[in-house]
Structure formats: C-alpha cells, structure tokens
Write a protein that holds these residues in place. Structure first.
Motif, PDB file in Angstrom:
ATOM      1  N   THR A  65       0.827  -1.207   0.000  1.00  0.00           N
ATOM      2  CA  THR A  65       0.000   0.000   0.000  1.00  0.00           C
ATOM      3  C   THR A  65       0.859   1.253   0.000  1.00  0.00           C
ATOM      4  O   THR A  65       0.579   2.206  -0.735  1.00  0.00           O
ATOM      5  N   GLN A  84      -6.520  -1.595   8.603  1.00  0.00           N
ATOM      6  CA  GLN A  84      -6.265  -2.674   7.647  1.00  0.00           C
ATOM      7  C   GLN A  84      -7.155  -3.852   8.009  1.00  0.00           C
ATOM      8  O   GLN A  84      -7.219  -4.254   9.168  1.00  0.00           O
ATOM      9  N   THR A 104      -7.730   3.122  -4.442  1.00  0.00           N
ATOM     10  CA  THR A 104      -9.103   3.342  -4.897  1.00  0.00           C
ATOM     11  C   THR A 104      -9.566   4.783  -4.683  1.00  0.00           C
ATOM     12  O   THR A 104     -10.495   5.237  -5.343  1.00  0.00           O
ATOM     13  N   ASP A 114      -7.178  -1.301  -2.107  1.00  0.00           N
ATOM     14  CA  ASP A 114      -7.567  -2.714  -2.082  1.00  0.00           C
ATOM     15  C   ASP A 114      -6.353  -3.524  -2.518  1.00  0.00           C
ATOM     16  O   ASP A 114      -5.670  -3.154  -3.478  1.00  0.00           O
ATOM     17  N   ARG A 128      -7.119 -11.247   0.604  1.00  0.00           N
ATOM     18  CA  ARG A 128      -7.480  -9.898   0.161  1.00  0.00           C
ATOM     19  C   ARG A 128      -7.415  -8.989   1.382  1.00  0.00           C
ATOM     20  O   ARG A 128      -7.689  -9.414   2.498  1.00  0.00           O
ATOM     21  N   SER A 130      -7.961  -4.607   2.642  1.00  0.00           N
ATOM     22  CA  SER A 130      -8.260  -3.203   2.352  1.00  0.00           C
ATOM     23  C   SER A 130      -7.553  -2.364   3.404  1.00  0.00           C
ATOM     24  O   SER A 130      -7.426  -2.802   4.554  1.00  0.00           O
ATOM     25  N   THR A 131      -7.067  -1.224   2.981  1.00  0.00           N
ATOM     26  CA  THR A 131      -6.317  -0.364   3.897  1.00  0.00           C
ATOM     27  C   THR A 131      -6.791   1.071   3.781  1.00  0.00           C
ATOM     28  O   THR A 131      -7.295   1.502   2.744  1.00  0.00           O
TER      29      THR A 131
END
Length: 137
Positions: A65, A84, A104, A114, A128, A130-131
């Motif tokens: 990221t 996260q 994103t 993502d 997977r 997301s942050t």
C-alpha cells in the motif's frame, strides 16, 4: 512523472524496518494507481504445517500500500496506517506471492487501497485486504 520499479524499490529499501525488509519484497510493476510486489517463498515465514504466515501476508499488504500510494502521489511522503482488514482464503505453501495494491481513492489527507495476494504457483487468490492511510506530508 511516472515512477519506475527501481525508484519504488528505493522507497522500499530506504523507509522500512529491517524486519519488513527481511520479507524479501521486491517491486515487480508500478502503474498510475497501483503497485505489484513479490514476496518470495521462505520457510522462515511459514508457520506450523508449512503454510505462509498470515502476519507475513498482512505486512506485505501494508507495505504494498505504501508503494502504491507513493506511485499515485508521484513520490514517497510520510504516511501511516489507519486501518487494515485482511481476509485469508487459502494457504500458500512453497510458492511466491504476488501482492497487488490498487489505490481506490487518493485525497489530500487520506488514501484508500484494495490489495489482492495471489499464490503465484496456482494463480489463486490467497488473501485480500483493504487499507486506509493518513497522509502526513
């Protein structure tokens, strides 16, 4: 100006703790809003039973990221993880992992990404994430 993989690798080597560098991450590709990193298979990162540890995958996602946000911004700047969330889908055993982080939303103070982590051997998604990052500078 587009960042090169060599420039992104320099961000990695110059800004991360030795234990993160010990993951052996390398930047494979960069694009306007994304970065792909490789984490080579290592028995040292495996847990009981031989599967790659979740902690290694989470650290790789977090690191990817930072690179993706730096690419999207055109340069590295101070930032910190705010949130996260990671979902593990299958074990990785004996294979490198490709970590693709896609920004994103990039704001002035916050960035969202993502991340998909793929078992290179099988081509299957292993995890997977997301942050959310706070941009400090």
């Amino acid at each position: 100006m587009t960042m090169t993989t060599a420039e992104a690798d320099k961000i990695l080597s110059a800004n991360f703790a030795p234990w993160v560098l010990a993951l052996g991450l390398t930047v494979e590709a960069v694009e306007d809003d994304r970065a792909v990193l490789r984490m080579p298979w290592s028995q040292e990162l495996a847990r009981e039973g031989g599967a790659l540890s979740g902690q290694a995958l989470m650290a790789a996602a977090d690191t990817a990221t930072v690179i993706a946000v730096s690419v999207a911004r055109g340069a590295y700047g101070p930032m910190t993880t705010v949130q996260q969330s990671t979902s593990f889908q299958r074990a990785v055993i004996g294979s490198d992992v490709l970590i693709e982080a896609v920004v994103t939303k990039l704001g002035r103070r916050m960035a969202f990404a993502d991340i998909s982590m793929t078992d290179e051997g099988s081509g299957d998604i292993a995890a997977r994430a997301s942050t959310v990052y706070a941009l400090l500078g």
